[in-house]
Each structure stands twice: as C-alpha cells, then as structure tokens.
Write a protein that holds these residues in place. Structure first.
Motif, PDB file in Angstrom:
ATOM      1  N   LEU A 294     -32.187  45.019 -21.316  1.00 13.26           N
ATOM      2  CA  LEU A 294     -31.188  45.525 -20.378  1.00 13.26           C
ATOM      3  C   LEU A 294     -31.422  44.979 -18.972  1.00 13.26           C
ATOM      4  O   LEU A 294     -30.483  44.617 -18.261  1.00 13.26           O
ATOM      5  CB  LEU A 294     -31.215  47.053 -20.360  1.00 13.26           C
ATOM      6  N   VAL A 295     -32.682  44.921 -18.576  1.00 15.11           N
ATOM      7  CA  VAL A 295     -33.017  44.363 -17.256  1.00 15.11           C
ATOM      8  C   VAL A 295     -32.621  42.894 -17.187  1.00 15.11           C
ATOM      9  O   VAL A 295     -32.121  42.402 -16.165  1.00 15.11           O
ATOM     10  CB  VAL A 295     -34.517  44.549 -16.959  1.00 15.11           C
ATOM     11  N   SER A 296     -32.841  42.163 -18.291  1.00 12.59           N
ATOM     12  CA  SER A 296     -32.469  40.748 -18.328  1.00 12.59           C
ATOM     13  C   SER A 296     -30.956  40.576 -18.196  1.00 12.59           C
ATOM     14  O   SER A 296     -30.479  39.706 -17.454  1.00 12.59           O
ATOM     15  CB  SER A 296     -32.960  40.119 -19.632  1.00 12.59           C
ATOM     16  N   LEU A 297     -30.188  41.410 -18.894  1.00 10.64           N
ATOM     17  CA  LEU A 297     -28.735  41.341 -18.781  1.00 10.64           C
ATOM     18  C   LEU A 297     -28.275  41.685 -17.365  1.00 10.64           C
ATOM     19  O   LEU A 297     -27.331  41.082 -16.840  1.00 10.64           O
ATOM     20  CB  LEU A 297     -28.087  42.290 -19.792  1.00 10.64           C
ATOM     21  N   THR A 298     -28.950  42.648 -16.754  1.00  7.58           N
ATOM     22  CA  THR A 298     -28.634  43.020 -15.379  1.00  7.58           C
ATOM     23  C   THR A 298     -28.848  41.848 -14.431  1.00  7.58           C
ATOM     24  O   THR A 298     -28.019  41.562 -13.558  1.00  7.58           O
ATOM     25  CB  THR A 298     -29.494  44.213 -14.942  1.00  7.58           C
ATOM     26  N   ARG A 299     -29.968  41.178 -14.615  1.00  5.37           N
ATOM     27  CA  ARG A 299     -30.276  40.025 -13.747  1.00  5.37           C
ATOM     28  C   ARG A 299     -29.234  38.928 -13.909  1.00  5.37           C
ATOM     29  O   ARG A 299     -28.771  38.340 -12.927  1.00  5.37           O
ATOM     30  CB  ARG A 299     -31.667  39.494 -14.082  1.00  5.37           C
ATOM     31  N   ILE A 300     -28.841  38.644 -15.151  1.00  5.68           N
ATOM     32  CA  ILE A 300     -27.841  37.599 -15.401  1.00  5.68           C
ATOM     33  C   ILE A 300     -26.517  37.952 -14.723  1.00  5.68           C
ATOM     34  O   ILE A 300     -25.899  37.123 -14.038  1.00  5.68           O
ATOM     35  CB  ILE A 300     -27.646  37.404 -16.919  1.00  5.68           C
ATOM     36  N   ALA A 301     -26.057  39.183 -14.897  1.00 12.16           N
ATOM     37  CA  ALA A 301     -24.786  39.604 -14.304  1.00 12.16           C
ATOM     38  C   ALA A 301     -24.850  39.568 -12.776  1.00 12.16           C
ATOM     39  O   ALA A 301     -23.905  39.118 -12.113  1.00 12.16           O
ATOM     40  CB  ALA A 301     -24.418  41.001 -14.783  1.00 12.16           C
ATOM     41  N   SER A 302     -25.958  40.029 -12.218  1.00 14.43           N
ATOM     42  CA  SER A 302     -26.096  40.061 -10.762  1.00 14.43           C
ATOM     43  C   SER A 302     -26.075  38.657 -10.180  1.00 14.43           C
ATOM     44  O   SER A 302     -25.427  38.390  -9.162  1.00 14.43           O
ATOM     45  CB  SER A 302     -27.384  40.778 -10.367  1.00 14.43           C
ATOM     46  N   GLU A 303     -26.801  37.726 -10.815  1.00 15.10           N
ATOM     47  CA  GLU A 303     -26.875  36.363 -10.298  1.00 15.10           C
ATOM     48  C   GLU A 303     -25.555  35.626 -10.469  1.00 15.10           C
ATOM     49  O   GLU A 303     -25.136  34.871  -9.584  1.00 15.10           O
ATOM     50  CB  GLU A 303     -28.002  35.595 -11.003  1.00 15.10           C
ATOM     51  N   LEU A 304     -24.886  35.826 -11.607  1.00 15.94           N
ATOM     52  CA  LEU A 304     -23.662  35.083 -11.869  1.00 15.94           C
ATOM     53  C   LEU A 304     -22.477  35.630 -11.067  1.00 15.94           C
ATOM     54  O   LEU A 304     -21.706  34.870 -10.471  1.00 15.94           O
ATOM     55  CB  LEU A 304     -23.339  35.122 -13.365  1.00 15.94           C
ATOM     56  N   LEU A 305     -22.334  36.940 -11.043  1.00 14.41           N
ATOM     57  CA  LEU A 305     -21.205  37.535 -10.332  1.00 14.41           C
ATOM     58  C   LEU A 305     -21.406  37.513  -8.825  1.00 14.41           C
ATOM     59  O   LEU A 305     -20.452  37.367  -8.067  1.00 14.41           O
ATOM     60  CB  LEU A 305     -20.973  38.970 -10.817  1.00 14.41           C
ATOM     61  N   GLY A 306     -22.656  37.677  -8.392  1.00 14.02           N
ATOM     62  CA  GLY A 306     -22.972  37.590  -6.974  1.00 14.02           C
ATOM     63  C   GLY A 306     -22.151  38.543  -6.130  1.00 14.02           C
ATOM     64  O   GLY A 306     -21.916  39.696  -6.497  1.00 14.02           O
ATOM     65  N   GLN A 307     -21.671  38.031  -4.987  1.00 14.54           N
ATOM     66  CA  GLN A 307     -20.917  38.875  -4.064  1.00 14.54           C
ATOM     67  C   GLN A 307     -19.500  39.153  -4.541  1.00 14.54           C
ATOM     68  O   GLN A 307     -18.799  39.968  -3.947  1.00 14.54           O
ATOM     69  CB  GLN A 307     -20.875  38.219  -2.684  1.00 14.54           C
ATOM     70  N   ARG A 308     -19.075  38.452  -5.618  1.00 15.03           N
ATOM     71  CA  ARG A 308     -17.742  38.761  -6.155  1.00 15.03           C
ATOM     72  C   ARG A 308     -17.691  40.187  -6.700  1.00 15.03           C
ATOM     73  O   ARG A 308     -16.642  40.821  -6.700  1.00 15.03           O
ATOM     74  CB  ARG A 308     -17.388  37.781  -7.279  1.00 15.03           C
ATOM     75  N   ALA A 309     -18.832  40.670  -7.205  1.00 18.19           N
ATOM     76  CA  ALA A 309     -18.883  42.011  -7.789  1.00 18.19           C
ATOM     77  C   ALA A 309     -19.206  43.028  -6.703  1.00 18.19           C
ATOM     78  O   ALA A 309     -20.291  43.006  -6.123  1.00 18.19           O
ATOM     79  CB  ALA A 309     -19.932  42.074  -8.897  1.00 18.19           C
ATOM     80  N   VAL A 310     -18.263  43.916  -6.425  1.00 18.76           N
ATOM     81  CA  VAL A 310     -18.489  44.946  -5.410  1.00 18.76           C
ATOM     82  C   VAL A 310     -19.188  46.160  -6.005  1.00 18.76           C
ATOM     83  O   VAL A 310     -19.782  46.957  -5.269  1.00 18.76           O
ATOM     84  CB  VAL A 310     -17.162  45.368  -4.756  1.00 18.76           C
ATOM     85  N   ILE A 311     -19.128  46.330  -7.326  1.00 17.51           N
ATOM     86  CA  ILE A 311     -19.831  47.427  -7.997  1.00 17.51           C
ATOM     87  C   ILE A 311     -20.455  46.874  -9.271  1.00 17.51           C
ATOM     88  O   ILE A 311     -19.780  46.229 -10.076  1.00 17.51           O
ATOM     89  CB  ILE A 311     -18.890  48.596  -8.360  1.00 17.51           C
ATOM     90  N   LEU A 312     -21.756  47.128  -9.438  1.00 16.64           N
ATOM     91  CA  LEU A 312     -22.476  46.799 -10.665  1.00 16.64           C
ATOM     92  C   LEU A 312     -23.079  48.091 -11.181  1.00 16.64           C
ATOM     93  O   LEU A 312     -23.929  48.691 -10.515  1.00 16.64           O
ATOM     94  CB  LEU A 312     -23.579  45.764 -10.395  1.00 16.64           C
ATOM     95  N   GLY A 313     -22.632  48.559 -12.351  1.00 20.32           N
ATOM     96  CA  GLY A 313     -23.098  49.862 -12.810  1.00 20.32           C
ATOM     97  C   GLY A 313     -23.434  49.881 -14.291  1.00 20.32           C
ATOM     98  O   GLY A 313     -22.875  49.124 -15.092  1.00 20.32           O
ATOM     99  N   ARG A 314     -24.379  50.756 -14.619  1.00 19.02           N
ATOM    100  CA  ARG A 314     -24.655  51.075 -16.022  1.00 19.02           C
ATOM    101  C   ARG A 314     -23.939  52.386 -16.298  1.00 19.02           C
ATOM    102  O   ARG A 314     -24.371  53.452 -15.858  1.00 19.02           O
ATOM    103  CB  ARG A 314     -26.153  51.209 -16.270  1.00 19.02           C
ATOM    104  N   ILE A 315     -22.845  52.300 -17.053  1.00 17.27           N
ATOM    105  CA  ILE A 315     -21.963  53.456 -17.211  1.00 17.27           C
ATOM    106  C   ILE A 315     -22.213  54.203 -18.504  1.00 17.27           C
ATOM    107  O   ILE A 315     -21.510  55.164 -18.812  1.00 17.27           O
ATOM    108  CB  ILE A 315     -20.493  53.016 -17.116  1.00 17.27           C
TER     109      ILE A 315
END
Length: 648
Positions: A294-315
């Motif tokens: 899960l941490v690895s997936l979080t890192r991938i999403a954070s790096e790829l989406l970057g500032q385009r993503a205004v909210i990153l959440g585990r829902i």
C-alpha cells in the motif's frame, strides 16, 4: 546568604541577561530596519518629486516649485525638503523640527534614529537644474521601536514571574531527601522553567540546576511545540496511519469543500484505485508486506500525479481516491493509463490485482452521486479483467450545456458590457457582534437580467484563463464603492484567484490602482484560499507583501483541512485565517477535530493571526467558538449574502 536567596538571585540574573540581550538585539535590528525604511521612504519621495520639479523649474517657475514641495511636505511625514540650484543656492527649503510623540524623552535621547536623506537630481532634458533632498520624519519609527521594547519587556516579565513561582515550589523540597528534590525538578522540567546561570559545586544542587537548565531549553521550543502538537491532532483526525494519505473523513470533508465551497475549478476528475485481493495476500504472506504494498502504491500515485492531485486519500481498507483538477478528457485519460502502467509494474512483483476507475465531476455535484458513479466505474473495470482501467466521463450538466466556447463568449460580453453585481456577507466579532468586514461575492448578470452564480461561470473562466479580467472588473466595482463613500469605516474583503496572481499585467495594474486608492486601501482585505496559497507559496508571499504595502490586509480562506495547512501558516503568516466550514462543523462531533481547532487557534494567536470561523449557523456554535477563543464568525446566523450589505 541562604540557598533560597542564591537560587532566586541566579534565576533573576539569568532572566536579566536574557532580557538585556533580547532588548539590545531587538533594538539594534529594529533600529537598523527602521533607518532603512526612513531612508527608503525619503528616497522614494525625492524621486517622485524630481519630475514635477523639473517641469516647474525648467520653466523658471519657482512659485510652482514651492507649491509642489509644500503639497508633499504638508502631509507631515517629512522633517525637511530642500531644493537647491546647481550653484548650491536654496530654491525651496521647508523644515520642521523632529517630532517624537508618545515616546519618553529618556528613550529617544538614549536611542537615536538617524534618518538618511534621499536625494534626486532635477533636470530638464540634458540640463541639470538642481537637486532635491528629502529627510523623513522619524515619529512613527520611534513609536514602533518603543512599542516593540514594551512588548518584549512584558513577555519577559511574565516569564520571570512564572519562573519565580515555580522556584518557590521547588524550594519547599530543599530539606527533603535529595532524591525527592531531583524528582521534583524533573517534574517542573515539564513546565518549561527558566534558565539558571549559576553552576553550584555541590553535587546535590548541581542535579537541581541541570534539571532546571533543561527546562529553559524548552522555552525556545514553545512555538515549534505548538506546531507539532497541532499537526499531531491533524494526523490523528484526518490522516491514514499506514499510507500517510488523507483518511476517509478528511477525504469527504475536502471533497465536499471542492463541490460546495468557494474553491472554484475546471475539469474535475476523481480517480479510484481498488486493490482486489489484498485480504488474501495478507493471509498468505503477512500484513507487513500488505502494508508495504500500500505504501508503494501511495508513493507511485504521489510521484506521478504530483501537484495535479489536490486530494490523495485512502477511502477504504483497499480503496484509494485521487482528486485531479485542470485536465480535460484526453489529459486525464493519458495520465490514468500511465498510472495504471506504473502500478501494474509495482504490483507485478506481488500476487495482487487492481482496478482503476475514473469519473468526472463539476461544481455543485453531490458527493454521494459522484462516489456512486466511481463505484460503478471500478466495478466495471473489475468485470473487464485483471488490472483494468475504466473511464466513466459524462457530459457536463445542463448548466453548462451551452458549451465551453459559448461560456467564453458570455463571460467576455459581460466583461465588455460590465454586467456584474456584488453581494456582501457580514463577518462579525463573536463577542461584541461588531462588524469586522463584508466578504464580497460576485454574480454575472445575464442578458435576460438573471444572476448567474459564481459556481457556474468561474469554472469556465478558469478554463479559458479569464480570471484576471474578472478579478479586475470585480475590484473596479469595489474601488468605486470605497471612493463613493470615503468617510465610511466599513471594510470589504475580496477573494482573489491564483490565476490572477500569475498574471504580471494584473499584479502591475493592482499595484497602480492601490496606489491611486491611497488611504482608502486600508479598508480592504484580500483573501486567497488555502489551496491557492499552496499552489505557489512564493507568489502568495509576494502578493501579501504587495497588499500590506498599501495598508490592506491579507487573509487565508477555507483554512484547516489540507495536510500542509500549518506549514502555510508558518511560511506565509496572514493577518487572519477563516476556518473551513467542514472543520467547524466537525468540532461538536469529533474530539480530535476539536483538539485540532484549539491547536490551530493557539498557534495562530502566538503568530498574532486573527481566527474567523466560517459556516456559523446557530447560537450554540457561537457559544462554542467563543469558548475556543475564536475572534470572528461568518455564516447565515449573522446574515446571508446580499447586495444591501454593501450598499447600505
């Protein structure tokens, strides 16, 4: 001399040294800054005066030159203005004695402020006519220096009184066994006691001194401690423990803020990621490996989406939600395919699969409906096969069905024909109910006379980069209100778009317009959303400096929900913050949210930042907010947005 007296003298000596050091350092740095400001003020005045003097002296009109000097000199901000010819003779010379009001004579005699002169040449074409020399009046500089010294002295005196009281508590245990004294000193250490400068040779007293010296080191950490404490409450209330992303509560609050609040956007997309067989994976391997995935997936999403993503959440336990703004359908489609490839590469090393779903949303949509569509997209992807991606992009609603280009034409016509109207909502002091300011809201007037809410046209304005033009039109209306009633004391607050801040021409226009507005600018407040501040902190800092240069105030709107809220507060301290409605409404039902709110208030007060609560709907909320030491409130309890609010 008794041991008690020695300890008290030691504490007093340390505080005296700290006090003298702080006062000396503060006076020196403040005096240097004020002298630079006086010199800069004088130089600006000399430079601004040189041009009109060149016109009058170039025509040989000394009388006009005298009037020009008197116009500037009579404002009272200058000690002397002299205009000399090239041969050194005086053409105009106006001088007042240095005025020092509200400051003791001994203080001004002990600490002198040197006001550097500002000089500028006066010329006509290639011909030099003379030189203008300006010296600023140091009155306000002395008053600021004196008030700074008083404030520092007051805080040091309070710290000294607390230190003496705690010392007396310790001294009660002096005759008890030394182990009891040491334990008491360690307990007092948690109370942030002051520094003791004397180092006794006796081993028993040395232990006491070391314990109390440890306390002194905590005093310097008070502000950082408040920040860390508030951040801990925020993590407890709104952060997922495993991934560090927003938890479901935070995701829902921030998503509601986007859909229903004053944060405007274009091209909103919600990406959902579901790890399909994580439970079986945890059973077959271990929960540690599952969490690592899960941490690895979080890192991938954070790096790829970057500032385009205004909210990153585990829902959910195996579900993630990512909110992306500003990408059209081809853009979000390409981004999601790239995200799918990166996640597939990471998940390929483990025996797990995932499903990706993407839906679009618009301002005013219901969160439950958007989430239901996302569930459908994810389920469709799951049925389509392993690691599938499903985009469920719907046509825009009826409010924008006229089309993007038609919206652009509608907005541009409104700009050309100045078809705008303003509404105002009161922001009041919770205790006194006195008006703090009116927050200005804008509506577009359609050709049929109907008002178009900002939530309808601003997303399209953002898409077509028209926000700078709209903000300029809005501000012109606000400036006319101020100029029409120059004697009024009513303050007006205006929300600005970050798109406008990125426009150099808009910032230049605003600086010139505020300069023309003069003292009336002090009745203005400019607000940026918390999200807007986070986009470009440096641009925010420059904007805040610009408006404060003209005595206007700077505020942060919708504050408190973003993970970097406290960082923004420390990096760009505003004059006030407006707590987001979602956070205010969470307080009565969530102890952790209440703790976060109180920590934000404590930190804000230490930074001298006023705190205002948004979304105040009833008297019970008002009472709770007053108990939490919140200064102001805004909401329908105090009044709905209305044109009468700003025209009365």
């Amino acid at each position: 001399m008794t041991l008690k007296r020695q300890l008290l003298i030691g504490i007093s000596a340390v505080f005296l040294l700290v006090f003298v050091g702080l006062i000396a350092a503060g006076i020196q740095s403040t005096r240097s800054y004020l002298e630079q400001q006086l010199g800069s003020h004088a130089q600006d005045a000399a430079s601004s005066l040189s041009y009109p003097l060149s016109q009058s002296l170039g025509k040989g009109d000394a009388g006009l030159a005298s009037i020009q000097v008197s116009t500037l000199f009579d404002r009272g901000y200058f000690q002397r203005i002299t205009v000399r010819a090239t041969d050194g003779s005086s053409i105009v010379d106006r001088e007042l004695p240095a005025k020092i009001e509200g400051v003791p004579l001994w203080f001004s005699s002990l600490i002198s402020l040197q006001a550097p002169p500002g000089e500028a040449l006066v010329s006509s074409g290639w011909r030099q006519l003379g030189r203008v020399v300006v010296i600023s009046q140091p009155t306000y500089a002395y008053q600021h220096l004196w008030s700074s010294c008083l404030e520092t002295a007051g805080w040091m005196l309070l710290a000294y009184v607390v230190a003496i009281l705690l010392s007396r508590m310790v001294l009660r245990w002096i005759l008890l066994p030394l182990s009891a004294i040491e334990r008491t000193a360690l307990e007092i250490q948690e109370r942030r006691f002051g520094q003791i400068g004397i180092v006794p040779k006796a081993l028993e007293l040395l232990r006491v001194v070391k314990a109390m010296n440890g306390m002194s080191r905590r005093i310097a950490e008070i502000l950082d401690g408040e920040t860390r404490r508030a951040d801990a409450f925020r993590r407890e209330a709104y952060q997922d423990e495993v991934t560090g992303l927003d938890n479901r509560r935070s995701f829902d609050l921030r998503f509601n803020q986007l859909l229903e609040g004053d944060v405007h956007f274009s091209d909103g997309s919600l990406i959902g990621l579901e790890v399909n067989n994580l439970k079986e994976f945890n059973t077959e391997t271990s929960y540690q490996r599952g969490n690592a995935l899960l941490v690895s997936l979080t890192r991938i999403a954070s790096e790829l989406l970057g500032q385009r993503a205004v909210i990153l959440g585990r829902i959910g336990g195996t579900s993630f939600g990512f909110v992306v703004l500003g990408l059209d359908t081809p853009g979000i489609s390409g981004l999601c395919r790239e995200l799918r490839a990166e996640i597939e590469r990471a998940a390929g090393e483990e025996d797990v699969s995932f499903s990706l779903g993407v839906v679009n949303f618009n301002k005013g949509d219901k969160r439950s409906q958007v989430m239901a569509r996302l569930d459908l997209a994810i389920e469709t992807a799951r049925q389509s096969g392993r690691n599938a991606l499903q985009l469920l992009i719907e046509d825009e609603g009826s409010d924008v069905s006229i089309g993007s280009l038609a919206w652009r034409e509608l907005i541009q016509n409104a700009l050309t024909e100045n078809r705008w109207t303003l509404l105002g909502q009161p922001v009041v002091s919770l205790e006194t109910r006195h008006l703090i300011h009116h927050e200005i809201m804008t509506r577009l007037v359609g050709k049929d006379g109907h008002l178009v809410p900002a939530s309808k046209f601003l997303p399209m304005a953002l898409r077509h980069h028209l926000m700078a033009d709209i903000d300029q039109a809005l501000l012109e209306l606000v400036f006319r209100i101020l100029e029409a009633d120059a004697t009024s004391t009513t303050h007006l607050a205006v929300n600005m778009s970050t798109q406008s801040l990125e426009s150099g021409s808009f910032v230049k226009w605003l600086a010139g317009r505020l300069n023309r507005l003069g003292p009336l600018a002090a009745r203005l407040s400019f607000e940026l959303t918390e999200y807007g501040c986070s986009i470009d902190v440096e641009a925010t800092r420059r904007f805040a400096a610009l408006v404060r240069e003209h005595q206007a105030r700077f505020g942060i709107d919708h504050f408190g929900l973003a993970p970097n809220s406290l960082q923004i507060l420390r990096e760009v301290p505003p004059d006030y913050i407006k707590l987001d409605t979602g956070l205010v409404q969470e307080v009565p039902v969530s102890d952790s949210a209440h703790s976060l709110l109180k920590s934000i208030v404590t930190l804000a007060r230490s930074l001298e930042v006023e705190v205002i609560a948004q979304g105040v709907e009833n008297a019970d909320q008002v009472e709770q907010l007053i108990n939490d030491k919140i200064a102001g409130g805004q909401g329908y309890h105090f009044g709905a947005p209305s044109a009468d609010q700003i025209n009365s």
